[in-house]
Design an enzyme around this catalytic site. Structure first.
Site, short mmCIF file in Angstrom:
data_model
loop_
_atom_site.label_atom_id
_atom_site.label_comp_id
_atom_site.label_asym_id
_atom_site.label_seq_id
_atom_site.Cartn_x
_atom_site.Cartn_y
_atom_site.Cartn_z
N GLY A 66 17.67 1.22 6.91
CA GLY A 66 17.54 2.67 7.11
C GLY A 66 18.03 3.46 5.91
CB CYS A 67 21.13 3.23 3.92
SG CYS A 67 22.26 3.54 5.31
CB THR A 68 16.83 0.76 1.65
OG1 THR A 68 17.99 -0.05 1.42
CG2 THR A 68 15.81 0.53 0.55
CB ALA A 100 18.34 5.85 -0.93
#
Length: 155
Positions: free
Chosen positions: A46-48, A51
């Protein structure tokens, strides 16, 4: 844990190390609007996605007068690996002590798979040119958040 920020609040100042260990401060962006987004961990799916979405839209946001700073509890070395692996262009800073995460109300109790846990609350705070909170969004989704932000900001 401090409470959540509201529009009109003064954004808490910070100076945190970026992926190369250089200090990045909110004050260093005075005169520009800043999107400060908080995410749990570099190199997670999710964070990838989030970003990469910010990186893909960085030119559009920058032309509209916004700088973007991503904050996680990761150390600079991990942020550098994340940046290089994903070709990220957004500024990533680490807050291993979680002081800034807490100051922005982005660390505390949250639900994860039905359980209450303590951790980073995926959040986005938009700070105006004078250091005042314009928008404070909590429990945002990793996927689709940047597109919604662009719509909501009329960028």
């Amino acid at each position: 844990m401090s409470g959540r920020l509201q529009p009109g609040d003064t954004a808490p100042g910070f100076t945190l190390p970026d992926a190369d260990g250089r200090p990045v401060s909110l004050a260093g962006h005075a005169g520009r609007k800043v999107i400060v987004y908080f995410y749990p961990a570099a190199m997670t799916p999710g964070c990838t996605k989030q970003a990469c979405d910010f990186t893909d839209n960085l030119d559009v946001l920058s032309e509209a007068g916004y700088d973007v700073i991503g904050v996680s509890p990761d150390k600079p070395e991990k942020l550098a690996t994340f940046r290089d692996r994903e070709n990220l262009k957004v500024t990533l800073v680490g807050d291993p002590e979680k002081k800034i995460l807490e100051a922005y109300g982005a660390f505390g109790e949250k639900k994860l798979y039905g359980k209450v846990v303590t951790g980073v609350i995926r959040s986005t705070v938009i700070v105006d040119e004078h250091g005042t909170v314009e928008h404070a969004l909590y429990n945002v989704k990793a996927t689709g958040h940047v597109a919604k932000l662009i719509r909501d900001l009329a960028v």
